[in-house]
Design a protein around this motif. Structure first.
Motif, PDB file in Angstrom:
ATOM      1  N   TYR A  44      44.127 -25.143  98.044  1.00  0.00           N
ATOM      2  CA  TYR A  44      44.414 -24.109  99.027  1.00  0.00           C
ATOM      3  C   TYR A  44      45.622 -23.287  98.595  1.00  0.00           C
ATOM      4  O   TYR A  44      46.522 -23.798  97.942  1.00  0.00           O
ATOM      5  CB  TYR A  44      44.742 -24.738 100.387  1.00  0.00           C
ATOM      6  CG  TYR A  44      43.523 -25.154 101.171  1.00  0.00           C
ATOM      7  CD1 TYR A  44      42.643 -24.205 101.674  1.00  0.00           C
ATOM      8  CD2 TYR A  44      43.276 -26.497 101.422  1.00  0.00           C
ATOM      9  CE1 TYR A  44      41.528 -24.583 102.405  1.00  0.00           C
ATOM     10  CE2 TYR A  44      42.165 -26.889 102.144  1.00  0.00           C
ATOM     11  CZ  TYR A  44      41.288 -25.921 102.633  1.00  0.00           C
ATOM     12  OH  TYR A  44      40.198 -26.295 103.348  1.00  0.00           O
ATOM     13  N   ASP A  45      45.633 -22.008  99.005  1.00  0.00           N
ATOM     14  CA  ASP A  45      46.831 -21.203  98.786  1.00  0.00           C
ATOM     15  C   ASP A  45      47.900 -21.656  99.785  1.00  0.00           C
ATOM     16  O   ASP A  45      47.657 -22.553 100.593  1.00  0.00           O
ATOM     17  CB  ASP A  45      46.531 -19.702  98.914  1.00  0.00           C
ATOM     18  CG  ASP A  45      46.082 -19.295 100.308  1.00  0.00           C
ATOM     19  OD1 ASP A  45      46.049 -20.154 101.213  1.00  0.00           O
ATOM     20  OD2 ASP A  45      45.757 -18.112 100.496  1.00  0.00           O
ATOM     21  N   ASP A  46      49.074 -21.053  99.731  1.00  0.00           N
ATOM     22  CA  ASP A  46      50.187 -21.494 100.576  1.00  0.00           C
ATOM     23  C   ASP A  46      49.885 -21.386 102.069  1.00  0.00           C
ATOM     24  O   ASP A  46      50.370 -22.183 102.865  1.00  0.00           O
ATOM     25  CB  ASP A  46      51.453 -20.696 100.253  1.00  0.00           C
ATOM     26  CG  ASP A  46      51.985 -21.036  98.867  1.00  0.00           C
ATOM     27  OD1 ASP A  46      51.679 -22.150  98.376  1.00  0.00           O
ATOM     28  OD2 ASP A  46      52.697 -20.193  98.291  1.00  0.00           O
ATOM     29  N   GLU A  47      49.089 -20.417 102.490  1.00  0.00           N
ATOM     30  CA  GLU A  47      48.767 -20.264 103.915  1.00  0.00           C
ATOM     31  C   GLU A  47      47.555 -21.103 104.335  1.00  0.00           C
ATOM     32  O   GLU A  47      47.153 -21.072 105.493  1.00  0.00           O
ATOM     33  CB  GLU A  47      48.494 -18.787 104.247  1.00  0.00           C
ATOM     34  CG  GLU A  47      49.722 -17.897 104.196  1.00  0.00           C
ATOM     35  CD  GLU A  47      50.028 -17.429 102.777  1.00  0.00           C
ATOM     36  OE1 GLU A  47      49.077 -17.177 102.005  1.00  0.00           O
ATOM     37  OE2 GLU A  47      51.211 -17.345 102.428  1.00  0.00           O
ATOM     38  N   ARG A  48      46.956 -21.797 103.371  1.00  0.00           N
ATOM     39  CA  ARG A  48      45.762 -22.613 103.604  1.00  0.00           C
ATOM     40  C   ARG A  48      44.600 -21.770 104.150  1.00  0.00           C
ATOM     41  O   ARG A  48      43.845 -22.194 105.017  1.00  0.00           O
ATOM     42  CB  ARG A  48      46.043 -23.788 104.529  1.00  0.00           C
ATOM     43  CG  ARG A  48      46.865 -24.869 103.871  1.00  0.00           C
ATOM     44  CD  ARG A  48      46.908 -26.171 104.632  1.00  0.00           C
ATOM     45  NE  ARG A  48      45.644 -26.740 105.040  1.00  0.00           N
ATOM     46  CZ  ARG A  48      44.891 -27.552 104.307  1.00  0.00           C
ATOM     47  NH1 ARG A  48      45.256 -27.878 103.099  1.00  0.00           N
ATOM     48  NH2 ARG A  48      43.766 -28.033 104.786  1.00  0.00           N
ATOM     49  N   THR A  49      44.475 -20.525 103.641  1.00  0.00           N
ATOM     50  CA  THR A  49      43.399 -19.661 104.102  1.00  0.00           C
ATOM     51  C   THR A  49      42.337 -19.445 103.024  1.00  0.00           C
ATOM     52  O   THR A  49      41.207 -19.104 103.360  1.00  0.00           O
ATOM     53  CB  THR A  49      43.947 -18.287 104.528  1.00  0.00           C
ATOM     54  OG1 THR A  49      44.679 -17.721 103.444  1.00  0.00           O
ATOM     55  CG2 THR A  49      44.843 -18.411 105.759  1.00  0.00           C
ATOM     56  N   ASP A  85      43.135 -24.272  90.555  1.00  0.00           N
ATOM     57  CA  ASP A  85      44.285 -25.174  90.327  1.00  0.00           C
ATOM     58  C   ASP A  85      44.871 -24.960  88.960  1.00  0.00           C
ATOM     59  O   ASP A  85      44.283 -24.851  87.980  1.00  0.00           O
ATOM     60  CB  ASP A  85      43.819 -26.616  90.503  1.00  0.00           C
ATOM     61  CG  ASP A  85      44.976 -27.590  90.489  1.00  0.00           C
ATOM     62  OD1 ASP A  85      46.124 -27.168  90.724  1.00  0.00           O
ATOM     63  OD2 ASP A  85      44.716 -28.785  90.269  1.00  0.00           O
TER      64      ASP A  85
END
Length: 187
Positions: A177-182, A187
């Motif tokens: 996931y990216d930092d905002e988990r969106t 990887d």
């Protein structure tokens, strides 16, 4: 003739209770609790013998028989090497009522295995009435239903979270996931 078959007790827990995964304990607290229950029962019933061998599956579902320790135990049963099996309750042995019925009604009696489910008050040697057998059938059906109902509830909760965009699932292999988990990113 001496009976040189073994006596066994079986312990099972579907999922670790967290202590094992976190490295705090070597086994789940439920397994420890089941062992204590069985050992107290055996101490109160010395006529059953004192040399019981333990078989335990920690982290395995009871909905199928694909568990290492139950497979080892059942292989010994097939070889005619087991005299008695003790479990805390029927659900520890299996949660599939067809499997439970097959073993309790056909396989164990044919091979002379005594089966005791402590909390269910079942002992194949003394439970001979139709009511005793009906009780085992009903408990086995309820154990199977519990597993199916729990699975249904988990799926429904995940689906609801997905609709609310609160659940993203596990990223595909090679992604995170990216930092905002969106979004997934490589990887």
């Amino acid at each position: 003739m001496l009976d040189n078959r073994i006596d066994a007790y079986y312990l099972r827990l579907s999922l670790e209770d967290g202590d094992v995964a976190e490295g705090n304990l070597e086994e789940s607290c439920s397994i420890t609790s089941q062992r204590l229950c069985v050992k107290q029962f055996l101490a109160a019933h010395p006529e059953l013998g004192a040399d019981f061998k333990e078989f335990a599956d920690d982290g395995y579902s009871g909905t199928n028989m694909e568990r290492p320790s139950i497979q080892r135990l059942l292989k010994l049963v097939e070889q005619g090497a087991v005299r008695t099996i003790v479990v805390r309750d029927l659900s520890r042995f299996a949660r599939n009522y067809i499997i439970v019925g097959e073993y309790l009604e056909q396989i164990f009696p044919l091979l002379g295995v005594r089966f005791i489910a402590i909390n269910d008050g079942y002992d194949s040697q003394t439970s001979v009435s139709a009511a005793d057998h009906m009780n085992v059938v009903l408990k086995s059906v309820l154990n199977a239903y519990y597993s199916k109902e729990l699975s249904h509830k988990i799926r429904a909760t995940i689906n609801l979270k997905m609709q609310k965009k609160e659940y993203r699932g596990i990223p595909p292999f090679g992604y995170v996931y990216d930092d905002e988990r969106t979004h997934f990113v490589i990887d």
